[in-house]
Scaffold this active site. Structure first.
Site, PDB file in Angstrom:
ATOM      1  CG  ASP A  49      -0.304  -0.379   2.524  1.00 44.79           C
ATOM      2  OD1 ASP A  49       0.932  -0.325   2.611  1.00 44.79           O
ATOM      3  OD2 ASP A  49      -1.023  -0.724   3.471  1.00 44.79           O
TER       4      ASP A  49
ATOM      5  CG  ASN B 262      -8.895  -0.794  12.024  1.00 41.27           C
ATOM      6  OD1 ASN B 262      -7.933  -1.470  11.635  1.00 41.27           O
ATOM      7  ND2 ASN B 262      -9.373   0.221  11.331  1.00 41.27           N
TER       8      ASN B 262
ATOM      9  CG  HIS C 162      -5.895  -1.801   8.889  1.00 41.81           C
ATOM     10  ND1 HIS C 162      -5.824  -0.489   9.286  1.00 41.81           N
ATOM     11  CD2 HIS C 162      -4.613  -2.236   8.888  1.00 41.81           C
ATOM     12  CE1 HIS C 162      -4.566  -0.164   9.502  1.00 41.81           C
ATOM     13  NE2 HIS C 162      -3.806  -1.211   9.271  1.00 41.81           N
TER      14      HIS C 162
ATOM     15  CD  GLU D 192      -8.690   1.585   7.666  1.00 41.68           C
ATOM     16  OE1 GLU D 192      -8.680   0.657   8.503  1.00 41.68           O
ATOM     17  OE2 GLU D 192      -8.046   2.638   7.816  1.00 41.68           O
TER      18      GLU D 192
END
Ligand code: GLP
Length: 241
Positions: free
Chosen positions: A65, A134, A136, A141
């Site tokens: 990414d 979280n 991800h 996400e």
């Protein structure tokens, strides 16, 4: 799924061993995550390389990414991270390093192009991934489709807060958008090495490995991959036992 739960001081060497046994000797295609956790693995690879114990100079490096909105060469960009911590120390030429990039006002074509580029280099042999607090995976996400491909995404507030530590603690300096490989893209890698360290990852790791597979916890998609190795420290594993 293979799991190694290790003491902190064994984390980097265990990760390096797990990576190297799975990498083909000839022109390995290495998928790299660019968080804080895998830095320990890259430092270990750099050490072994400088001692002449390994030679990864023929590897192809493919990043997961990249932030959008940072200038070329920005020290916070993942392109800079890959140069400084992976390609440079391992002697991998720039032509064999691939990091997603958005051009101009419309980054979408750059994302689609990156998906094609991964296929052109023949795919990824071993993909190193971390996990967000979280759940991800890369910058997929919660809410990301399990069949998603490389695309432009908005970062969640939690991710921007978590990553502010890399931007001098300033959340407002963390970009709001990124290009990320999709969950389906990541799962095409032949083998996946998941690195998780620290208490802040414990709940996400347990949800990803034990909970239902679904978009709420993007890393849960790894349950569907046939060749995943997890290296976790005791704190990250603490919700699993
Ligand atoms: C970042 C990256 C991910 C990384 C994750 C965990 O936002 N985009 O690829 O795996 O968060 O990073 P860290 O190891 O720094 O906790």
């Amino acid at each position: 799924m293979k799991v190694r739960v290790v003491d902190d001081e064994m984390f980097a060497t265990t990760a390096a061993t797990a990576l190297l046994v799975n990498l083909p000797p000839d022109r390995p295609r290495l998928g790299v995550a660019t968080g804080g956790t895998p830095m320990r693995l890259y430092d270990e690879l750099a050490r072994r390389s400088s001692r002449g114990e390994i030679d990864l100079s023929g590897a192809v490096v493919i990043a997961l990414d990249e932030y959008l909105g940072l200038a070329d060469g920005d020290p916070h960009s993942y392109a800079t991270y890959v140069d400084e911590h992976i390609a440079g120390p391992l002697g991998i030429p720039a032509a064999n390093v691939h990091v997603p990039q958005g051009y101009g006002d419309d980054p979408a074509p750059g994302a689609a192009e990156f998906e094609d580029r991964i296929a052109e280099v023949g795919g990824v042999d071993v993909q190193i991934v971390g996990i967000g607090s979280n759940g991800h995976l890369a910058f997929n996400e919660p809410g990301s489709a399990l069949d998603s491909l490389t695309r432009v995404v908005e970062l969640s507030e939690q991710t921007r807060n978590d990553n502010a530590r890399f931007f001098g603690g300033r959340v407002d300096a963390v970009p709001r958008r990124a290009i990320t490989q999709g969950l389906a893209t990541i799962c095409r890698a032949r083998s996946i090495l998941l690195l998780a360290a620290g208490q802040t990852k414990a709940a996400a790791l347990a949800a990803a490995l034990r909970g239902p597979v679904g978009s709420d916890v993007p890393a849960s998609v790894l349950q569907r991959h046939g060749d995943v190795t997890v290296i976790a420290d005791r704190a990250a594993w603490s919700r699993m036992s």
